[in-house]
Design a protein around this motif. Structure first.
Motif, mmCIF file in Angstrom:
data_model
loop_
_atom_site.group_PDB
_atom_site.id
_atom_site.type_symbol
_atom_site.label_atom_id
_atom_site.label_comp_id
_atom_site.label_asym_id
_atom_site.label_seq_id
_atom_site.Cartn_x
_atom_site.Cartn_y
_atom_site.Cartn_z
ATOM 1 N N LEU A 47 6.185 -2.463 -3.168
ATOM 2 C CA LEU A 47 7.391 -1.766 -2.741
ATOM 3 C C LEU A 47 8.235 -2.722 -1.915
ATOM 4 N N ILE A 48 9.553 -2.615 -2.038
ATOM 5 C CA ILE A 48 10.467 -3.486 -1.302
ATOM 6 C C ILE A 48 11.443 -2.636 -0.498
ATOM 7 N N GLU A 49 11.699 -3.057 0.719
ATOM 8 C CA GLU A 49 12.715 -2.436 1.562
ATOM 9 C C GLU A 49 13.531 -3.538 2.221
ATOM 10 N N THR A 50 14.848 -3.436 2.142
ATOM 11 C CA THR A 50 15.730 -4.399 2.803
ATOM 12 C C THR A 50 16.064 -3.870 4.197
ATOM 13 N N TYR A 51 15.681 -4.659 5.199
ATOM 14 C CA TYR A 51 15.881 -4.237 6.585
ATOM 15 C C TYR A 51 17.062 -4.986 7.196
ATOM 16 N N ALA A 52 17.996 -4.224 7.764
ATOM 17 C CA ALA A 52 19.150 -4.810 8.437
ATOM 18 C C ALA A 52 18.816 -5.016 9.908
ATOM 19 N N GLU A 58 20.187 -9.496 7.017
ATOM 20 C CA GLU A 58 19.269 -8.650 6.270
ATOM 21 C C GLU A 58 18.014 -9.421 5.891
ATOM 22 N N MET A 59 16.895 -8.702 5.801
ATOM 23 C CA MET A 59 15.617 -9.308 5.458
ATOM 24 C C MET A 59 14.907 -8.411 4.453
ATOM 25 N N ASP A 60 14.513 -8.990 3.321
ATOM 26 C CA ASP A 60 13.746 -8.247 2.327
ATOM 27 C C ASP A 60 12.280 -8.229 2.740
ATOM 28 N N THR A 61 11.705 -7.042 2.797
ATOM 29 C CA THR A 61 10.318 -6.878 3.222
ATOM 30 C C THR A 61 9.564 -6.081 2.165
ATOM 31 N N GLY A 62 8.249 -6.188 2.153
ATOM 32 C CA GLY A 62 7.499 -5.504 1.108
ATOM 33 C C GLY A 62 6.082 -5.165 1.493
ATOM 34 N N ALA A 63 5.483 -4.286 0.701
ATOM 35 C CA ALA A 63 4.095 -3.865 0.890
ATOM 36 C C ALA A 63 3.416 -3.766 -0.464
ATOM 37 N N ILE A 64 2.089 -3.798 -0.443
ATOM 38 C CA ILE A 64 1.267 -3.640 -1.643
ATOM 39 C C ILE A 64 0.595 -2.280 -1.587
ATOM 40 N N LEU A 65 0.692 -1.530 -2.671
ATOM 41 C CA LEU A 65 0.079 -0.208 -2.742
ATOM 42 C C LEU A 65 -1.431 -0.319 -2.960
ATOM 43 N N THR A 66 -2.177 0.562 -2.296
ATOM 44 C CA THR A 66 -3.631 0.554 -2.423
ATOM 45 C C THR A 66 -4.127 1.916 -2.889
ATOM 46 N N VAL A 67 -5.365 1.922 -3.343
ATOM 47 C CA VAL A 67 -5.978 3.137 -3.879
ATOM 48 C C VAL A 67 -7.471 3.063 -3.560
ATOM 49 N N ASN A 68 -8.188 4.161 -3.776
ATOM 50 C CA ASN A 68 -9.635 4.141 -3.568
ATOM 51 C C ASN A 68 -10.284 3.079 -4.454
ATOM 52 N N ALA A 110 2.437 7.837 -0.643
ATOM 53 C CA ALA A 110 3.647 7.004 -0.639
ATOM 54 C C ALA A 110 4.892 7.759 -1.077
ATOM 55 N N ILE A 111 4.740 8.759 -1.941
ATOM 56 C CA ILE A 111 5.906 9.494 -2.424
ATOM 57 C C ILE A 111 6.558 10.290 -1.302
ATOM 58 N N GLU A 112 5.746 10.801 -0.370
ATOM 59 C CA GLU A 112 6.271 11.682 0.671
ATOM 60 C C GLU A 112 6.397 11.008 2.032
ATOM 61 N N LYS A 113 5.644 9.969 2.285
ATOM 62 C CA LYS A 113 5.659 9.372 3.620
ATOM 63 C C LYS A 113 7.003 8.708 3.897
ATOM 64 N N ALA A 114 7.540 8.958 5.086
ATOM 65 C CA ALA A 114 8.880 8.477 5.431
ATOM 66 C C ALA A 114 9.017 6.972 5.297
ATOM 67 N N SER A 115 7.954 6.231 5.607
ATOM 68 C CA SER A 115 8.037 4.767 5.577
ATOM 69 C C SER A 115 8.204 4.213 4.169
ATOM 70 N N PHE A 116 7.753 4.971 3.152
ATOM 71 C CA PHE A 116 7.693 4.416 1.803
ATOM 72 C C PHE A 116 8.480 5.179 0.743
ATOM 73 N N LYS A 117 8.882 6.414 1.025
ATOM 74 C CA LYS A 117 9.422 7.233 -0.067
ATOM 75 C C LYS A 117 10.732 6.686 -0.626
ATOM 76 N N ALA A 118 11.571 6.047 0.191
ATOM 77 C CA ALA A 118 12.812 5.475 -0.349
ATOM 78 C C ALA A 118 12.509 4.302 -1.272
ATOM 79 N N ALA A 119 11.567 3.453 -0.876
ATOM 80 C CA ALA A 119 11.188 2.319 -1.715
ATOM 81 C C ALA A 119 10.509 2.794 -2.990
ATOM 82 N N MET A 120 9.691 3.841 -2.902
ATOM 83 C CA MET A 120 9.054 4.379 -4.104
ATOM 84 C C MET A 120 10.101 4.889 -5.095
#
Length: 253
Positions: free
Chosen positions: A138-143, A149-159, A87-97
């Motif tokens: 994680l939250i990202e506001t999508y225009a 604008e729409m607030d969107t989010g994801a849940i982080l997962t682990v092993n 998540a720290i490096e992936k383009a989809s999530f790094k800004a939200a992280m």
């Protein structure tokens, strides 16, 4: 993976866990699914000096993160989970992280034991000693193209830990209450400063209760979907056979 969860606590109980002054009334939700609105909490803005409450802000967020750079949402996958390992490096999530870490209150979540590539026996997975938990979100506001604008989010997962691994290889990240402030602090703490929080829950933290397949349908939203169900037989493993000369043209490998 976490594709369904529940929040059945009262608003007062949820506010107390998250350190919120209050929450608007909301009903118990037993079968929360992607694309539906979910409650998330961010650090918010600083309160007045002398306040003894954290500066946290509740938000209703569409479950399914859309990065700000997406041009056409119809061609973009539904990101309701984010693998914490990248998540720290992936383009989809790094800004939200970096800027928009959040907490997602939950009473537990659902997972399915896989059977031949399909959903098999469903389980209701909850804290063994009861109570509420908070997933790392994680939250990202999508225009949108129209300007809204729409607030969107994801849940982080682990092993998955030992409680869950026999059902599924992934589980949501659970943030301990003592780490809430660290996880939410995007002003002074960078992702590398909180990456240690992205770990599986301790063994024996959760219990997995087999339930009926009522939970499979999003339209089923009552407490009956959490009632204990029968455990089906373990799926038989299909043994691969080498194709014969007669049928090899009907196979891909």
């Amino acid at each position: 993976m976490c594709g369904r969860f529940a929040l059945t606590a009262t608003p007062d109980q949820t506010a107390a866990l998250l350190g919120l002054a209050e929450l608007e009334d909301f009903p118990a939700r037993y079968n929360i699914a992607p694309t539906q609105p979910v409650l998330m909490v961010t650090a918010g803005v600083p309160r007045a000096p002398g306040s003894n409450l954290p500066d946290r802000q509740p938000m209703l967020v569409r479950w399914g993160l859309i990065p700000a750079w997406v041009k056409d949402t119809r061609e973009f996958p539904l990101l309701f989970n984010a693998r914490s390992e990248g998540a720290i490096e992936k383009a989809s999530f790094k800004a939200a992280m970096r800027h928009r870490r959040a907490l997602v209150p939950a009473s537990g979540f659902y997972e399915w034991r896989q059977a031949g590539g399909k959903k098999g026996q469903p389980y209701w997975i909850r804290p063994r000693h009861g109570g509420l938990i908070a997933f790392a979100g994680l939250i990202e506001t999508y225009a949108e193209p129209g300007g809204s604008e729409m607030d969107t989010g994801a849940i982080l997962t682990v092993n998955a830990n030992a409680d869950i691994a026999h059902i599924h290889d992934r589980m949501p990240v659970v943030v301990d209450i003592s780490d809430f402030a660290r996880w939410l602090d995007c002003r002074t703490l960078e992702p590398r400063d909180v990456v240690d929080l992205l770990r599986p829950a301790q063994s024996d933290f959760f219990e997995a209760i087999p339930v009926s397949d009522l939970v499979n349908k999003v339209a089923n939203t009552g407490p009956e979907i959490q009632e204990r169900g029968e455990i089906g037989p373990e799926p038989e493993k299909v043994r691969r056979q080498k194709p014969s000369a007669d049928d090899s043209q009907m196979t891909l490998f």
